[in-house]
Design an enzyme around this catalytic site. Structure first.
Site, PDB file in Angstrom:
ATOM      1  N   LYS A  37      12.838  26.945 -29.438  1.00  0.00           N
ATOM      2  CA  LYS A  37      13.714  27.708 -30.334  1.00  0.00           C
ATOM      3  C   LYS A  37      14.668  26.802 -31.115  1.00  0.00           C
ATOM      4  O   LYS A  37      14.774  26.895 -32.347  1.00  0.00           O
ATOM      5  CB  LYS A  37      14.535  28.716 -29.526  1.00  0.00           C
ATOM      6  CG  LYS A  37      15.639  29.424 -30.315  1.00  0.00           C
ATOM      7  CD  LYS A  37      16.448  30.355 -29.437  1.00  0.00           C
ATOM      8  CE  LYS A  37      17.379  29.642 -28.493  1.00  0.00           C
ATOM      9  NZ  LYS A  37      18.633  29.165 -29.172  1.00  0.00           N
TER      10      LYS A  37
ATOM     11  N   THR B 208      23.259  29.610 -29.237  1.00  0.00           N
ATOM     12  CA  THR B 208      22.779  28.744 -30.311  1.00  0.00           C
ATOM     13  C   THR B 208      21.975  29.580 -31.297  1.00  0.00           C
ATOM     14  O   THR B 208      21.021  30.253 -30.921  1.00  0.00           O
ATOM     15  CB  THR B 208      21.911  27.614 -29.741  1.00  0.00           C
ATOM     16  OG1 THR B 208      22.675  26.863 -28.796  1.00  0.00           O
ATOM     17  CG2 THR B 208      21.432  26.681 -30.841  1.00  0.00           C
TER      18      THR B 208
ATOM     19  N   LYS C 259      26.154  22.722 -33.941  1.00  0.00           N
ATOM     20  CA  LYS C 259      25.306  22.817 -32.737  1.00  0.00           C
ATOM     21  C   LYS C 259      23.851  22.551 -33.073  1.00  0.00           C
ATOM     22  O   LYS C 259      23.138  21.896 -32.300  1.00  0.00           O
ATOM     23  CB  LYS C 259      25.460  24.201 -32.096  1.00  0.00           C
ATOM     24  CG  LYS C 259      24.605  24.390 -30.825  1.00  0.00           C
ATOM     25  CD  LYS C 259      24.965  23.395 -29.730  1.00  0.00           C
ATOM     26  CE  LYS C 259      24.018  23.459 -28.525  1.00  0.00           C
ATOM     27  NZ  LYS C 259      24.146  24.686 -27.744  1.00  0.00           N
TER      28      LYS C 259
END
Length: 298
Positions: free
Chosen positions: A240, A96, A172
């Site tokens: 994150k 990701t 995503k």
């Protein structure tokens, strides 16, 4: 097909094991942890500590590391995989990352003569082990075709979002907005119920049989009920990923207040020392605010 899998973590190991089962695949797995190398070797693969040790002429490489920086190092750094890849090899990056980072990696891959698929995944450790992940992919027709046997071995559904690198990563990041907010609100509901005197197990049973249920509530809250902090996906991952959501939203002048609030809850849990724990334990942030006791706390 000679395949390398870089990153034998909770999802990478599952993907690598499913590639071992696929017909015609010779699979090498890369991870710096000796335990991960040993597990993959015991399953019949080749466990390696460095991407630079992949077999010469590797035709496809699947990258499942934490972020763009790790992916770049694993592929093109001093100990990266690039010199070991066959001309025209396909690189499938499932980490990701920001769409811009995916575009940069794709450009570097193409400059080396490789095909590139921007292919983030969803499904968690359980989905990875079952070969049932969802792939959000983008790349040229040639790249997607060459990657098809690999993706077919690890996924139940492969979405093709178009030829431009970065489209998969954009999807995503949007998905992680939902995932992170759903985990945070699941924890909030559980914490409110506990604070208000509702039995947490009964709360779980009622919610999972009613309209307020979500996949994340049903999947994550059993970890809280059992006091199981083993990280299938860690609090730090959503520190994150929700930061990536905020970055994307700002880049297109889009307000994302729910994502921002959820991000702060994960940051709070991390600040309290829970960053490496299962992401359900973002509930520790609510515990610190409200003084609740979780079911298995002593």
């Amino acid at each position: 097909m000679r395949v390398g899998v870089i990153g034998l973590g909770s999802m990478g190991m599952g993907a690598a094991l499913n590639l071992l089962k696929a017909e015609g695949m010779q699979v090498a797995g890369v991870d710096p942890r000796p335990g991960a190398q040993a597990e993959f070797t015991a399953a019949g693969g080749t466990g390696l500590g460095r991407a630079a040790d992949l077999p010469e002429g590797t035709e496809a490489v699947l990258v499942l590391v934490v972020n763009a920086q790790q992916a770049d190092a694993a592929l093109f750094g001093p100990e990266g995989a690039a010199p070991r890849l066959a001309p025209g090899a396909v690189i499938v990056v499932s980490s990701t990352m920001a769409p811009e980072d995916a575009r940069k990696l794709a450009a570097t891959a193409e400059a080396h003569g490789f095909l590139y698929v921007d292919a983030p995944v969803s499904g968690g450790a359980v989905g990875a082990r079952a070969g049932a992940m969802t792939v959000m992919g983008s790349g040229s027709a040639a790249a997607m075709e060459k990657a098809a046997p690999l993706l077919g071995a690890i996924a139940k559904k492969v979405w093709n979002l178009g030829e431009a690198p970065g489209l998969g990563s954009t999807m995503k990041v949007v998905h992680q907005l939902l995932a992170g907010v759903h985990i945070a609100v699941a924890a909030e509901a559980m914490a409110l119920g506990i604070k208000s005197g509702v039995d947490p197990r009964m709360l779980f049973e009622i919610v999972t049989g009613a309209a307020g249920n979500s996949w994340m509530f049903e999947n994550r809250m059993p970890h809280v009920l059992e006091g199981d902090e083993t990280p299938r996906s860690a609090v730090d991952i959503f520190v994150k990923d929700l930061a990536l959501v905020g970055d994307l939203a700002r880049s297109v002048a889009f307000p994302a207040p729910l994502a921002a609030q959820a991000h702060q809850l994960f940051v709070s849990a991390r600040a309290q020392g829970h960053g490496g724990k299962d992401d359900a334990f973002v509930i520790r942030a609510y515990q610190a605010l409200s003084g609740i006791a979780l079911p298995k706390d002593t």
